[in-house]
Design an enzyme around this catalytic site. Structure first.
Site, mmCIF file in Angstrom:
data_model
loop_
_atom_site.group_PDB
_atom_site.id
_atom_site.type_symbol
_atom_site.label_atom_id
_atom_site.label_comp_id
_atom_site.label_asym_id
_atom_site.label_seq_id
_atom_site.Cartn_x
_atom_site.Cartn_y
_atom_site.Cartn_z
ATOM 1 N N LYS A 86 0.805 -1.222 0.000
ATOM 2 C CA LYS A 86 0.000 0.000 0.000
ATOM 3 C C LYS A 86 0.840 1.276 0.000
ATOM 4 O O LYS A 86 0.445 2.287 -0.545
ATOM 5 C CB LYS A 86 -0.953 0.012 1.203
ATOM 6 N N GLU A 108 -9.746 7.315 3.924
ATOM 7 C CA GLU A 108 -10.695 6.509 4.677
ATOM 8 C C GLU A 108 -10.005 5.181 4.952
ATOM 9 O O GLU A 108 -9.123 4.761 4.204
ATOM 10 C CB GLU A 108 -11.973 6.281 3.873
ATOM 11 N N SER A 367 1.575 -9.845 -1.121
ATOM 12 C CA SER A 367 1.241 -8.422 -0.959
ATOM 13 C C SER A 367 1.611 -7.853 0.408
ATOM 14 O O SER A 367 1.824 -6.657 0.540
ATOM 15 C CB SER A 367 -0.251 -8.212 -1.225
#
Ligand SMILES: *Cc1c(COP(=O)(O)O)cnc(C)c1O
Length: 391
Positions: A86, A108, A367
């Protein structure tokens, strides 16, 4: 043009209130300017190297390969700073924020992972950061709330609706519309109105660019398969996109309970874009229930809907048991504890090894790392009665 292509062309778009239309055009313009500016790429590239730790290794998983029956490489996004992919996107968007002359970012977050990645990049670049989070999610993820605060961000509780992610998104959109001059809204996956899906794809494409170069160096050929878990779809698209024109099979793996493309979704519009969503016959979103927080989203990025309708990628769903088997197997065979999200991709390999020929060459996107999930996996396994023995 066949029907699939006509439908596919409709995915994406910019389905927003008028107040957000101009800001989205401005964002697109600023983003296009950055893509033309070698200085931006240089600045981002330098931070990706010195701060995030890129390039991440492409690791040949020898013992897992024996288990599966063909060569398997892992793209180690779990080794990025903060423990997942991310940060590739939040760092890019925060840098873009500074270029636009803005001083504040909002985001968010559901489980907190995107909030923490945004707070991290904001701290690095000296931006003010506020993160919207449903109060129910804040209770469930108290440690991530503290983590964000520690990083200098303010977490804003969202009391409305179901008090979870989708209400937090609505609040963040409202804030953005009211504070456009100072504020950029950092979206965490390849979702949302245009240009977000394209922009996030380009920030995450570093995964696939590196993997392609690394596999050619290691094996002298392209992979036959790329496998990645799909929540909103950013780590998968980041791996796939640079090999889109190559003869490589793409496998997207969804979680049981959130099978948007593999089972339950229908085309619709939510959060400003047209794509597949899990919804009732009236178009109301049905809450999802995945064991991995990062996969627990009722929609998927528009590019994945296009891949699905054109057949460019195939999508599967993996049960809780299969994901837990992936989690434990990778830990035992390779000494790598994967994020529960990534464990779904490993679970697909284990469940589908019969369809992979011995000369298949598979790249799996790992990931994220699994430290955040160890406690919940322990609870799930002991609830089943016999702990690790039942996997
Ligand atoms: C958020 C997250 C995901 C899912 O998001 P995508 O946009 O589908 O990549 C997957 N793995 C990890 C570790 C995550 O934190």
């Amino acid at each position: 043009m066949n029907k699939g292509t006509t439908r596919a062309l409709r995915f994406g778009g910019r389905y927003v209130a008028e107040t957000l239309y101009t800001p989205l055009l401005e964002l697109e313009e600023a983003w296009m300017a950055c893509t033309q500016d070698p200085g931006f790429e240089e600045e981002l590239g330098s931070l990706l190297a010195s701060y995030v730790g890129r390039p991440t290794p492409l690791y040949f998983a020898d013992r897992l390969s024996h288990e599966v029956g063909c060569k398997v490489y892992l793209k180690r996004e779990d080794l990025c700073h903060t423990g997942a992919h991310k940060i590739n996107n939040t760092l890019g968007q925060c840098l873009l924020t500074r270029r636009m002359g803005k001083t504040r970012v909002i985001a968010e977050t559901g489980a907190g992972q995107h909030g923490v990645a945004t707070a991290t990049a904001a701290a690095l670049l000296g931006l003010e950061c506020e993160v919207y989070m449903g109060v129910q999610d804040m209770r469930r993820q108290a440690l991530n709330v503290f983590r964000m605060e520690l990083l200098g961000a303010r977490v804003i509780p969202v009391e409305g609706g179901s008090q979870t992610l989708k209400d937090a998104i609505n609040e963040a959109l409202r804030d953005w519309a009211a504070n456009l001059d100072s504020t950029h809204y950092v979206i965490g996956s390849v979702v949302g109105p245009h240009p977000y899906p394209t922009m996030v794809r380009d920030f995450q494409a570093v995964i696939g660019k590196e993997a392609k170069r690394q596999i050619l160096e290691a094996e002298g050929r392209l992979p036959t398969h790329c496998v990645a878990c799909v929540g909103g779809g950013s780590n998968a698209l980041g791996l796939f996109y640079p090999m889109e024109g190559d003869p490589v099979e793409f496998i997207g793996v969804e979680a049981a309970g959130a099978e948007t493309l593999s089972l339950r979704g229908e085309p619709g519009v939510l959060h400003g874009f047209h794509s597949y969503f899990i919804q009732d016959p009236h178009g109301q979103i049905i809450p999802t229930d995945a064991i991995a927080a990062g996969l627990d989203y009722p929609g998927v990025g528009p590019q994945h809907s296009i891949y699905r309708e054109t057949g460019r990628a195939r999508y599967f769903s993996i049960s809780r048991e299969e994901a837990l088997r992936g989690f434990v197997t990778l830990s035992r065979l390779e000494g790598i504890i994967p994020a529960l999200e990534s464990a779904h991709a490993v679970g697909w390999l284990l469940a589908h090894k019969e369809e992979l020929s011995p000369d298949a060459l598979v790249v799996v996107c790992l990931s994220g790392r699994g430290d955040k999930d160890v406690q919940s996996v322990e609870e799930m396994l002991s609830a089943k009665g016999s702990g690790l023995e039942c996997v």
